[in-house]
Design an enzyme around this catalytic site. Structure first.
Site, PDB file in Angstrom:
ATOM      1  N   THR A 335       0.848  -1.185   0.000  1.00 24.79           N
ATOM      2  CA  THR A 335       0.000   0.000   0.000  1.00 24.79           C
ATOM      3  C   THR A 335       0.888   1.240   0.000  1.00 24.79           C
ATOM      4  O   THR A 335       1.906   1.286   0.693  1.00 24.79           O
ATOM      5  CB  THR A 335      -0.947   0.016   1.212  1.00 24.79           C
ATOM      6  OG1 THR A 335      -1.748   1.198   1.175  1.00 24.79           O
ATOM      7  CG2 THR A 335      -0.199  -0.025   2.537  1.00 24.79           C
ATOM      8  N   HIS A 387       2.303 -11.642  14.217  1.00 27.61           N
ATOM      9  CA  HIS A 387       3.375 -12.227  15.038  1.00 27.61           C
ATOM     10  C   HIS A 387       3.112 -13.684  15.378  1.00 27.61           C
ATOM     11  O   HIS A 387       4.002 -14.381  15.875  1.00 27.61           O
ATOM     12  CB  HIS A 387       3.522 -11.411  16.331  1.00 27.61           C
ATOM     13  CG  HIS A 387       4.895 -11.449  16.930  1.00 27.61           C
ATOM     14  ND1 HIS A 387       5.907 -12.249  16.444  1.00 27.61           N
ATOM     15  CD2 HIS A 387       5.430 -10.778  17.988  1.00 27.61           C
ATOM     16  CE1 HIS A 387       6.985 -12.079  17.168  1.00 27.61           C
ATOM     17  NE2 HIS A 387       6.732 -11.185  18.118  1.00 27.61           N
TER      18      HIS A 387
END
Length: 424
Positions: A335, A387
């Site tokens: 992006t 994560h």
């Protein structure tokens, strides 16, 4: 015969759409394959074509959520087609052929008198105004204009059919002076489109359901600036597309994904799915909100291939022509908030993917180069990642690999041969 038009399925897993805008009015005569409505799904905006010619009766209003397979309008295929301009032309021609100039003049006067009578009949009469469900309802275009002006729809008199507020009404509308102390304190409400609601839902779910972290780095864009300055004219004249930043970033991402395959993975229940291909989603701001068309098999594309595909997909997204299939199945997203002036951000992962790279604006900043202070075009880059499957070591290493590729593009992205890589 009355034909029931039902909402077709726009794509797999889509069970409901929303009527964004009717392109025709109740009672209009429509031709087969004429676009009669725009419908929003949670992934794209699509046009609804008429299945047959005839007089249309609308069965749903703008903003209604309708299930796939539900009837949204009826078409009377035996309904009379209104007289067109061709009928009048044929009549005038016949009069001239049969009676010469005198008869033609008389017939022309008759036609003018008839047209005048028709206009008088169609002109709104003082006592014919009536309130309907459409009275005071603004079209999507009118609603946007009124919202920008800060004008309530209730303060605008619609001149469209059944009192609808048209785009022209909105353009002509001016804010009232209001009462003392209330000037400039208006508010307006508009329903979120289905696409916008779905994006909001997905973004919230990502924040709630992933262990999302963001790591940052900076890139000295000097080498890319120099390459673009030297080769961009030749590249554009030969390939018909510009040599932009997206090709460098996309190919740098592909290289880094091969080094850190966990970043090119996603979670499915208790399993991690890793891919040996790179389908790169490119975030594009479209008329209906954020779109993420996918560059398929970016690992097989050259600089020219990436730039051509980015241009093609961006145009289709901005013109509302992008399909659901073209926005499904990416493995990683890029992006670019820099086009809007963003210096730094923490991009939100595009589910079910596990990572997203954020690009930002390029600003000249002081850096240390070879032991001396220098001014260089610097871009901050950010990697947001899940994560749960990507460790800190991998996320930092991935971003460093992108930084190294962008700061040494000739060596790491072009194999030491710039002209060959650019196909010049």
């Amino acid at each position: 015969m009355i034909l029931e038009m039902k909402v077709p399925s726009p794509g797999e897993s889509i069970t409901e759409v929303e009527i964004a805008e009717w392109l025709v009015e109740d009672g209009d005569y429509v031709e087969k394959d004429q676009a009669i409505a725009e419908v929003d799904s949670d992934k794209a905006t699509l046009e609804l074509p008429a299945e047959e010619s005839g007089v249309i009766t609308l069965k749903a209003e703008v903003g209604d959520a309708v299930a796939v397979g539900e009837v949204v309008c009826l078409i009377d295929t035996e309904g009379a087609k209104p007289d067109g301009a061709s009928d009048g032309a044929e009549s005038t021609m016949g009069s001239g052929d049969e009676g010469g100039d005198g008869n033609a003049e008389k017939d022309l006067k008759k036609e003018e008198a008839k047209a005048s009578d028709d206009n008088n009949a169609k002109a709104p009469q003082p006592n014919q105004a009536k309130e309907t469900y459409a009275s005071g309802v603004a079209s999507p275009a009118a609603k946007k204009i009124l919202s920008e002006k800060g004008i309530e729809t209730s303060s605008v008199k619609g001149t469209g059919k059944d009192g609808r507020i048209t785009k022209e009404d909105a353009v002509k509308a001016v804010p009232s002076m209001g009462t003392p102390g209330n000037a400039g304190r208006g508010e307006s409400r508009s329903k979120l489109s289905m696409l916008r609601r779905k994006v909001a839902e997905r973004l919230v779910s990502v924040k709630n359901e992933t262990a999302m972290l963001t790591t940052f780095n900076e890139v000295d864009m000097t080498p890319i600036f120099e390459l673009r300055k030297k080769y961009k004219e030749d590249f554009k004249s030969k390939h018909g597309v510009g040599l932009g930043f997206m090709s460098f970033f996309t190919l740098a991402v592909v290289k880094a994904l091969k080094e850190y395959p966990s970043v090119n993975s996603m979670i499915d229940g208790k399993e991690m799915i890793s891919y040996d291909f790179c389908d790169i989603s490119i975030a594009v701001s479209g008329p209906k909100g954020l779109m993420v068309p996918v560059i398929r098999n970016a690992e097989n594309l050259s600089f020219r291939g990436v730039e051509s595909e980015v241009k093609r997909l961006a145009i289709r997204a901005r013109e509302g022509e992008i399909t659901v299939d073209e926005m499904t199945g990416g493995t990683f997203t890029i992006t670019n908030g820099g086009v809007f002036g963003s210096m730094l951000s923490t991009p939100i992962i595009n589910p079910p993917q596990s990572a997203i790279l954020g690009m930002h604006n390029i600003v000249e900043r002081p850096i240390v180069r070879d032991g001396a202070i220098a001014i260089a075009p610097i871009m901050y880059v950010a990697l947001s990642y899940d994560h749960r499957i990507i460790d800190g070591k991998e996320s930092v290493g991935f971003l460093v690999a992108i930084k190294e590729a962008l700061e040494s593009p000739e060596e790491l992205l072009m194999n030491g041969n710039v002209e060959r890589a650019l196909e010049l």
